[in-house]
Design an enzyme around this catalytic site. Structure first.
Site, PDB file in Angstrom:
ATOM      1  N   CYS A 151       6.981   3.444  -7.617  1.00 44.92           N
ATOM      2  CA  CYS A 151       6.593   2.053  -7.341  1.00 44.92           C
ATOM      3  C   CYS A 151       5.855   1.438  -8.528  1.00 44.92           C
ATOM      4  CB  CYS A 151       5.755   1.939  -6.067  1.00 44.92           C
ATOM      5  SG  CYS A 151       4.202   2.820  -6.094  1.00 44.92           S
ATOM      6  N   GLN A 157      -1.454   9.345  -2.592  1.00 50.71           N
ATOM      7  CA  GLN A 157      -1.805  10.564  -3.321  1.00 50.71           C
ATOM      8  C   GLN A 157      -3.260  10.990  -3.079  1.00 50.71           C
ATOM      9  OE1 GLN A 157      -0.607  10.549  -7.462  1.00 50.71           O
ATOM     10  NE2 GLN A 157      -2.138  12.082  -7.984  1.00 50.71           N
ATOM     11  N   CYS A 181       5.444   7.189  -1.206  1.00 57.18           N
ATOM     12  CA  CYS A 181       4.323   6.259  -1.182  1.00 57.18           C
ATOM     13  C   CYS A 181       4.446   5.371   0.056  1.00 57.18           C
ATOM     14  CB  CYS A 181       4.358   5.446  -2.467  1.00 57.18           C
ATOM     15  SG  CYS A 181       3.943   3.735  -2.302  1.00 57.18           S
ATOM     16  N   GLU A 182       3.399   5.357   0.852  1.00 54.97           N
ATOM     17  CA  GLU A 182       3.507   4.632   2.120  1.00 54.97           C
ATOM     18  C   GLU A 182       3.392   3.123   1.941  1.00 54.97           C
ATOM     19  OE1 GLU A 182       0.424   6.317   4.523  1.00 54.97           O
ATOM     20  OE2 GLU A 182      -1.062   4.844   3.891  1.00 54.97           O
ATOM     21  N   HIS A 183       3.008   2.692   0.759  1.00 56.93           N
ATOM     22  CA  HIS A 183       2.896   1.246   0.532  1.00 56.93           C
ATOM     23  C   HIS A 183       4.236   0.619   0.191  1.00 56.93           C
ATOM     24  CE1 HIS A 183      -1.403   2.451  -0.657  1.00 56.93           C
ATOM     25  NE2 HIS A 183      -1.380   2.082   0.598  1.00 56.93           N
ATOM     26  N   HIS A 184       5.103   1.381  -0.471  1.00 55.42           N
ATOM     27  CA  HIS A 184       6.387   0.818  -0.900  1.00 55.42           C
ATOM     28  C   HIS A 184       7.595   1.611  -0.399  1.00 55.42           C
ATOM     29  CE1 HIS A 184       3.415  -0.519  -3.955  1.00 55.42           C
ATOM     30  NE2 HIS A 184       4.081  -1.656  -3.863  1.00 55.42           N
ATOM     31  N   HIS A 227       4.593   7.665 -10.039  1.00 57.33           N
ATOM     32  CA  HIS A 227       4.953   6.872  -8.864  1.00 57.33           C
ATOM     33  C   HIS A 227       6.072   5.904  -9.223  1.00 57.33           C
ATOM     34  CE1 HIS A 227       1.335   7.783  -6.231  1.00 57.33           C
ATOM     35  NE2 HIS A 227       1.112   8.455  -7.344  1.00 57.33           N
TER      36      HIS A 227
HETATM   37 ZN   LIG Z   1       3.538   2.474  -3.986  1.00 55.47          ZN
END
Ligand SMILES: [Zn+2]
Length: 218
Positions: free
Chosen positions: A177, A147, A106-109, A175
Site C-alpha cells: 500500500c 504490523q 494490511c487491514e487499511h487497504h 507494504h
Molecule cells: Zn495499508
C-alpha cells in the site's frame, strides 16, 4: 490465564458440531463464506467499469474467494495451540529464531505486506520447538493486520503461554500500500519491535538481541 477470542470461538464451533449439520455457511464462527466473497468481487469489477462476464474475468470471483480463504485462514485458528507443546528445560539463555518469512494483509487497504519476523526469548523452564514460532507467525499474519499489532500479539503470546522472562519481536516488512499507491516509496521497509520483560528493562540484553538480529548486516 487470558485466552484470546479465537480460542473461545473455536470451542464454540466444536460444541455445535453434529447439532447444526446443515447450517448455512454464513453461520457465526464458521469458516470463510466463499459465495459471499464471489458476489462482492463481481460487484467491485462492475463498479470499476469492467464486465464481470467477459471471458477473462469469469473465473476471477471464485479464484479471489479461494485466495482470501487462504490469506485469512488465521481468523479461524488459534496460535496458542503451537505453544502448548513445550519442553521443560533448565536452559535460561536466549533462544533466537531469525528471518521467519511471512506475508500478511494490511487491514487499511487490503493489500499485502511481506517481510521477516525475528523472535528472541529467554525461557523460564518452557522451551518450544523452533518451528512452532514460525507457525505462530504464520497464523497471526493470516488475518487482516497492522504490523504494529502483529508484533505485539506475537510477543504477548509468548508471555502468556510460556511465561518467558523476556521476549523481543522485531518485524521488518515492505507494504504494497506504500509502494504501488499513495506515496509510492517502493524501497521503504517498515520496522517494528516489541520488547518485554528483561529485554525492556535491561539495556545490555536488548543490545545483545539486536546485535544478534542485525549483527551480520553491513
Ligand atoms: Zn495499508
Amino acid at each position: 490465564m487470558k485466552s484470546p477470542k479465537s480460542a473461545s470461538r473455536s470451542a464454540d464451533r466444536g460444541s455445535l458440531v453434529g447439532e447444526l449439520d446443515d447450517a448455512p455457511s454464513t453461520s457465526k464462527g464458521d469458516a470463510v463464506d466463499l459465495p459471499r466473497i464471489e458476489r462482492a468481487v463481481r460487484e467491485i469489477l462492475a463498479a470499476v467499469g469492467e464486465d464481470p462476464d467477459r471471458e477473462g474475468l469469469r473465473e476471477t470471483p471464485a479464484r479471489v474467494a479461494r485466495m482470501y480463504r487462504e490469506l485469512f485462514s488465521g481468523l479461524h485458528s488459534d496460535p496458542c495451540v503451537h505453544l502448548e507443546k513445550f519442553f521443560t528445560e533448565k536452559y535460561d539463555e536466549m533462544v533466537l529464531v531469525k528471518d521467519i518469512a511471512f506475508n500478511s494483509m494490511c487491514e487499511h487497504h487490503m493489500l499485502p505486506f511481506i517481510g521477516k519476523a525475528h523472535i528472541g526469548y529467554i525461557p523460564s523452564g518452557k522451551v518450544v520447538g523452533l518451528s512452532k514460532l514460525a507457525r505462530v507467525v504464520e497464523e497471526v499474519s493470516h488475518r487482516p493486520q497492522v504490523q504494529e499489532r502483529m508484533t505485539e500479539e506475537i510477543a504477548n503470546l509468548l508471555i502468556e503461554e510460556l511465561q518467558v522472562k523476556g521476549v523481543a519481536v522485531v518485524i521488518e516488512a515492505s507494504h504494497s500500500c506504500m509502494s504501488i499507491r499513495g506515496v509510492r516509496k517502493p524501497e521503504s521497509v517498515c520496522v517494528t519491535s516489541a520488547m518485554k520483560g528483561i529485554f525492556r528493562s535491561n539495556l545490555s540484553s536488548r543490545s545483545e538481541v539486536m546485535q544478534l538480529i542485525y549483527g551480520d548486516r553491513g
